[in-house]
Design an enzyme around this catalytic site. Structure first.
Site, PDB file in Angstrom:
ATOM      1  N   ARG A   1      28.243  10.753   7.631  1.00  0.00           N
ATOM      2  CA  ARG A   1      29.849  10.606   7.010  1.00  0.00           C
ATOM      3  C   ARG A   1      28.548   9.061   6.401  1.00  0.00           C
ATOM      4  O   ARG A   1      27.770   8.196   6.135  1.00  0.00           O
ATOM      5  CB  ARG A   1      30.800   9.585   7.291  1.00  0.00           C
ATOM      6  CG  ARG A   1      31.675  10.015   8.282  1.00  0.00           C
ATOM      7  CD  ARG A   1      32.965   9.778   8.503  1.00  0.00           C
ATOM      8  NE  ARG A   1      33.447  10.119  10.239  1.00  0.00           N
ATOM      9  CZ  ARG A   1      34.828   9.780  10.937  1.00  0.00           C
ATOM     10  NH1 ARG A   1      34.780   8.516  10.503  1.00  0.00           N
ATOM     11  NH2 ARG A   1      35.101  10.778  11.302  1.00  0.00           N
TER      12      ARG A   1
ATOM     13  N   HIS B   1      27.271  22.456  21.962  1.00  0.00           N
ATOM     14  CA  HIS B   1      28.704  22.281  20.966  1.00  0.00           C
ATOM     15  C   HIS B   1      29.624  21.985  22.018  1.00  0.00           C
ATOM     16  O   HIS B   1      30.696  22.470  21.933  1.00  0.00           O
ATOM     17  CB  HIS B   1      28.565  23.768  20.392  1.00  0.00           C
ATOM     18  CG  HIS B   1      29.030  23.873  19.026  1.00  0.00           C
ATOM     19  ND1 HIS B   1      28.863  23.867  17.963  1.00  0.00           N
ATOM     20  CD2 HIS B   1      30.499  22.755  19.149  1.00  0.00           C
ATOM     21  CE1 HIS B   1      29.369  22.263  16.857  1.00  0.00           C
ATOM     22  NE2 HIS B   1      30.497  22.357  17.444  1.00  0.00           N
TER      23      HIS B   1
ATOM     24  N   SER C   1      30.209  12.835  18.725  1.00  0.00           N
ATOM     25  CA  SER C   1      31.753  12.734  19.048  1.00  0.00           C
ATOM     26  C   SER C   1      32.305  12.751  20.248  1.00  0.00           C
ATOM     27  O   SER C   1      32.812  12.148  20.304  1.00  0.00           O
ATOM     28  CB  SER C   1      31.914  14.651  17.892  1.00  0.00           C
ATOM     29  OG  SER C   1      31.286  14.649  16.954  1.00  0.00           O
TER      30      SER C   1
ATOM     31  N   PHE D   1      38.955  22.259  16.390  1.00  0.00           N
ATOM     32  CA  PHE D   1      39.291  21.426  17.672  1.00  0.00           C
ATOM     33  C   PHE D   1      40.489  20.557  17.451  1.00  0.00           C
ATOM     34  O   PHE D   1      39.962  20.420  15.901  1.00  0.00           O
ATOM     35  CB  PHE D   1      38.058  20.738  18.064  1.00  0.00           C
ATOM     36  CG  PHE D   1      36.404  22.033  18.608  1.00  0.00           C
ATOM     37  CD1 PHE D   1      36.979  22.352  20.341  1.00  0.00           C
ATOM     38  CD2 PHE D   1      35.587  21.624  18.101  1.00  0.00           C
ATOM     39  CE1 PHE D   1      35.764  22.258  20.416  1.00  0.00           C
ATOM     40  CE2 PHE D   1      34.777  22.732  18.294  1.00  0.00           C
ATOM     41  CZ  PHE D   1      34.654  23.387  19.549  1.00  0.00           C
TER      42      PHE D   1
ATOM     43  N   TYR E   1      31.004  16.295   6.363  1.00  0.00           N
ATOM     44  CA  TYR E   1      32.177  16.500   5.493  1.00  0.00           C
ATOM     45  C   TYR E   1      33.420  15.405   4.568  1.00  0.00           C
ATOM     46  O   TYR E   1      33.718  16.354   3.546  1.00  0.00           O
ATOM     47  CB  TYR E   1      33.708  16.479   7.132  1.00  0.00           C
ATOM     48  CG  TYR E   1      32.831  18.042   7.379  1.00  0.00           C
ATOM     49  CD1 TYR E   1      33.760  19.149   6.961  1.00  0.00           C
ATOM     50  CD2 TYR E   1      32.424  17.883   8.449  1.00  0.00           C
ATOM     51  CE1 TYR E   1      33.563  20.228   8.020  1.00  0.00           C
ATOM     52  CE2 TYR E   1      31.648  19.110   9.323  1.00  0.00           C
ATOM     53  CZ  TYR E   1      32.092  20.045   9.076  1.00  0.00           C
ATOM     54  OH  TYR E   1      32.261  21.705   9.304  1.00  0.00           O
TER      55      TYR E   1
ATOM     56  N   GLU F   1      26.455  22.155   8.909  1.00  0.00           N
ATOM     57  CA  GLU F   1      27.545  21.933   8.645  1.00  0.00           C
ATOM     58  C   GLU F   1      28.305  21.142   7.379  1.00  0.00           C
ATOM     59  O   GLU F   1      27.967  20.589   7.573  1.00  0.00           O
ATOM     60  CB  GLU F   1      28.739  21.388   9.848  1.00  0.00           C
ATOM     61  CG  GLU F   1      28.962  22.258  11.142  1.00  0.00           C
ATOM     62  CD  GLU F   1      29.627  22.452  12.350  1.00  0.00           C
ATOM     63  OE1 GLU F   1      30.444  21.430  12.146  1.00  0.00           O
ATOM     64  OE2 GLU F   1      29.189  21.760  12.937  1.00  0.00           O
TER      65      GLU F   1
ATOM     66  N   ASP G   1      41.076  30.248  25.134  1.00  0.00           N
ATOM     67  CA  ASP G   1      41.057  31.447  24.969  1.00  0.00           C
ATOM     68  C   ASP G   1      40.955  33.058  25.405  1.00  0.00           C
ATOM     69  O   ASP G   1      40.031  33.198  25.553  1.00  0.00           O
ATOM     70  CB  ASP G   1      42.245  31.825  25.899  1.00  0.00           C
ATOM     71  CG  ASP G   1      42.842  30.346  27.134  1.00  0.00           C
ATOM     72  OD1 ASP G   1      42.007  29.639  27.143  1.00  0.00           O
ATOM     73  OD2 ASP G   1      43.866  30.807  27.488  1.00  0.00           O
TER      74      ASP G   1
ATOM     75  N   ASN H   1      25.486  19.285  19.782  1.00  0.00           N
ATOM     76  CA  ASN H   1      26.209  19.035  18.503  1.00  0.00           C
ATOM     77  C   ASN H   1      26.436  17.963  18.217  1.00  0.00           C
ATOM     78  O   ASN H   1      27.136  17.167  19.330  1.00  0.00           O
ATOM     79  CB  ASN H   1      27.166  19.977  18.120  1.00  0.00           C
ATOM     80  CG  ASN H   1      28.064  19.927  17.031  1.00  0.00           C
ATOM     81  OD1 ASN H   1      27.148  20.273  15.983  1.00  0.00           O
ATOM     82  ND2 ASN H   1      29.430  20.187  17.448  1.00  0.00           N
ATOM     83  N   GLN H   2      26.483  16.909  16.533  1.00  0.00           N
ATOM     84  CA  GLN H   2      27.368  15.676  16.789  1.00  0.00           C
ATOM     85  C   GLN H   2      26.680  14.968  17.527  1.00  0.00           C
ATOM     86  O   GLN H   2      27.734  14.335  17.786  1.00  0.00           O
ATOM     87  CB  GLN H   2      28.840  16.232  16.604  1.00  0.00           C
ATOM     88  CG  GLN H   2      28.864  17.398  15.163  1.00  0.00           C
ATOM     89  CD  GLN H   2      30.333  17.144  14.404  1.00  0.00           C
ATOM     90  OE1 GLN H   2      29.625  17.556  13.190  1.00  0.00           O
ATOM     91  NE2 GLN H   2      31.202  16.238  15.318  1.00  0.00           N
TER      92      GLN H   2
ATOM     93  N   ASN I   1      25.457  17.494   9.538  1.00  0.00           N
ATOM     94  CA  ASN I   1      26.982  17.779   9.224  1.00  0.00           C
ATOM     95  C   ASN I   1      27.218  16.603   8.319  1.00  0.00           C
ATOM     96  O   ASN I   1      26.876  15.681   8.689  1.00  0.00           O
ATOM     97  CB  ASN I   1      27.529  17.533  10.580  1.00  0.00           C
ATOM     98  CG  ASN I   1      27.576  19.233  11.392  1.00  0.00           C
ATOM     99  OD1 ASN I   1      26.024  20.135  11.574  1.00  0.00           O
ATOM    100  ND2 ASN I   1      28.223  19.151  12.759  1.00  0.00           N
TER     101      ASN I   1
ATOM    102  N   ARG J   1      23.856  29.706  12.239  1.00  0.00           N
ATOM    103  CA  ARG J   1      24.083  28.830  13.017  1.00  0.00           C
ATOM    104  C   ARG J   1      25.606  29.206  14.501  1.00  0.00           C
ATOM    105  O   ARG J   1      26.702  28.711  13.945  1.00  0.00           O
ATOM    106  CB  ARG J   1      24.172  27.240  12.736  1.00  0.00           C
ATOM    107  CG  ARG J   1      24.165  26.281  13.994  1.00  0.00           C
ATOM    108  CD  ARG J   1      24.305  25.265  13.652  1.00  0.00           C
ATOM    109  NE  ARG J   1      24.419  24.440  14.033  1.00  0.00           N
ATOM    110  CZ  ARG J   1      25.883  23.601  14.591  1.00  0.00           C
ATOM    111  NH1 ARG J   1      26.292  23.129  13.403  1.00  0.00           N
ATOM    112  NH2 ARG J   1      25.944  22.063  15.339  1.00  0.00           N
TER     113      ARG J   1
END
Length: 501
Positions: free
Chosen positions: A259, A141, A190, A465, A330, A409, A70, A186-187, A328, A95
């Site tokens: 991944r 996104h 996902s 998220f 991680y 990312e 918010d 994005n992704q 991306n 980005r």
């Protein structure tokens, strides 16, 4: 060729910027940071999107603290402060994403455009360019206008394809003279799996037996339909750009979450097979169509009639629909075989790979240092593997025809309950970033992978998220009681000296 040595585990010494810094990379290599609209802007001055709807309808899913986007760090008001951080870092790339509902509040362009929203992004983009920072702009996104979810369930319906194209057309028209790097979605993995499979993400659809709180859905079929429409919407937008906007001289592509996967037991052929299946179901699901115009054969065989197919025209449209890939990365996981109960009522698309994923292997070895501690259950802790970025880049080069790649990312969180002083001394983030940058440099030099930029996640602390404000991902610190300032943490100072040794 020089032999580059990178450490795979603690203690890392790569934080010494005399040894590893931006001059280890080519002179045109872009270094910067990333963010996304829902996570940083706040709701002022825009229409509602599905993350507004989702976090208010399911506050327990928006984060353990019930936090939401918010207000978050109110980058709608303080975008100039974001640029100050980039300037301080000497970043050459940033980005960010455009909030669809900020420029087209009711989803469809025919229903009117919000000029103030367009002005906001004009200001941000020209502010970046004045400082010599290259914008990388994500069109989608995850923050779909709520009206389009309400009307036809968003990406579940093919109507999304033209609505997304009309939105992209407006963006190219308005910002394309200044923006040279566009990311469509994005992704890709996902939203289908998390939004329509597990319902951990917006819009929160799933089979009733997967989660009785879901308002509707089918976790076994919908993820494949959503993914299919994402690919078609993406390809339609790339086609539009190539037909009408090539004179702007930009490049366009999707963002993939990547991944790496290693066998849980590297002497067991079943673990090895599960690992190969994961690569196809996680990466090939999207890269197969993007490079060859078809889904991987293993998916066609396993998923059967639940997997949509492309017409010859669609196949041609999707095939080759990128100038570069945003990747991306991680972490990496161990894969072992797992049953795929296709006929059970709680079946999800994610079970089709027939793999169980862990961070610990058959001999009890953890894959690497701690990435994120699970407050409720330590068996759900995540561990990271810097060498995975090397393996992913090498795999993309060899399997997917040596694409132009930007790392869009890469980053790590620290606990949100640390005090300011602890948060500022984020040495774990320096370890994470430098170890991945070492392996990125190594794979470029040793394997000649065509990587041209690295954007760390994230510019500053923001709404995460599913985690709310219980974690911090920023290279700069934001005080949630006073969001006007962004102060470089130790990692930000480290990155600054990495970029400008």
């Amino acid at each position: 060729d020089e032999e580059i040595t990178c450490q795979e585990n603690l203690p890392f010494t790569c934080g010494n910027t005399d040894a590893l810094n931006s001059s280890s990379f080519s002179s045109d290599f872009i270094f910067g940071v990333a963010s996304s609209a829902y996570q940083i802007e706040g709701t002022i001055g825009r229409g509602l999107n599905i993350w507004d709807g989702f976090t208010h309808r399911y506050p327990n899913k928006s984060g353990p603290d019930h936090g939401n986007g918010d207000t978050t760090c109110d980058s709608f008001s303080y975008w100039q402060k974001d640029i100050d951080v980039l300037d301080e870092l000497n970043a050459t790339g940033y980005r960010f994403s455009i909030a669809w509902s900020r420029i087209i509040p009711r989803g469809k362009r025919s229903r009117g455009v919000n000029e103030k929203g367009i002005d906001y992004y004009h200001g941000l983009i020209s502010g970046l360019i004045k400082k010599g920072i290259t914008p990388f702009v994500t069109l989608f996104h995850w923050d779909l206008p709520q009206t389009l979810q309400d009307e036809y369930e968003g990406f579940l319906d093919p109507q999304i394809i033209d609505d997304f194209k009309d939105y992209a057309d407006l963006c190219f028209e308005e910002f394309g003279d200044s923006v040279k790097y566009w990311l469509t979605i994005n992704q890709l993995y996902s939203v289908p799996t998390r939004g329509y499979g597990s319902a951990l993400d917006a819009p929160g659809r799933c089979s009733p037996t997967v989660d009785p709180s879901c308002y509707a859905g089918n976790s076994s079929t919908e993820p494949y339909i959503v993914a299919h429409h994402q690919l078609l919407a993406h390809a339609k937008v790339v086609d539009l750009y190539r037909k009408n906007y090539t004179h702007q001289g930009g490049k366009i592509g999707p963002t993939m979450i990547t991944r790496w996967f290693l066998p849980y037991n590297d002497t067991d052929r079943h673990s090895i097979a599960a690992t190969e299946r994961m690569k196809e179901f996680f990466l090939g699901w999207f890269m197969g169509p993007l490079t060859n115009g078809t889904y991987p054969q293993i998916m066609i065989d396993t998923v059967g009639e639940r997997l949509p197919s492309f017409s010859p025209e669609e196949s041609n449209l999707v095939k080759g629909s990128y100038d570069f890939l945003g990747l991306n990365y991680y972490f990496t996981q161990y894969a072992q075989p797992s049953p795929n109960p296709v006929n059970s009522t709680n079946h999800t698309a994610m079970m089709d790979a027939g793999a169980k994923l862990t961070y610990i292997n058959a001999s009890g070895h953890y894959i690497g240092p701690l990435f994120e501690k699970d407050k409720a259950d330590s068996t759900d802790n995540i561990y990271y593997y810097p060498k995975g970025i090397y393996s992913v880049m090498d795999y993309f080069k060899n399997k997917y025809y040596n694409p132009l790649i930007y790392v869009t990312e890469n980053g790590i969180s620290t606990p949100g309950d640390e005090n300011r002083n602890q948060s500022m001394l984020d040495y774990t983030r320096i370890d994470y970033l430098c170890s991945h940058l070492c392996f990125l440099n190594k794979v470029i030099k040793e394997k000649d992978v065509n990587v041209k930029g690295y954007l760390a996640w994230a510019l500053g602390d923001n709404y995460e998220f599913n985690k709310g404000f219980t974690v911090r991902f920023g290279l700069s610190y934001i005080d949630w009681n006073n969001v006007t300032d962004r102060d470089l943490k130790k990692s930000g100072q480290w990155y600054q000296s990495f970029i400008s040794p």
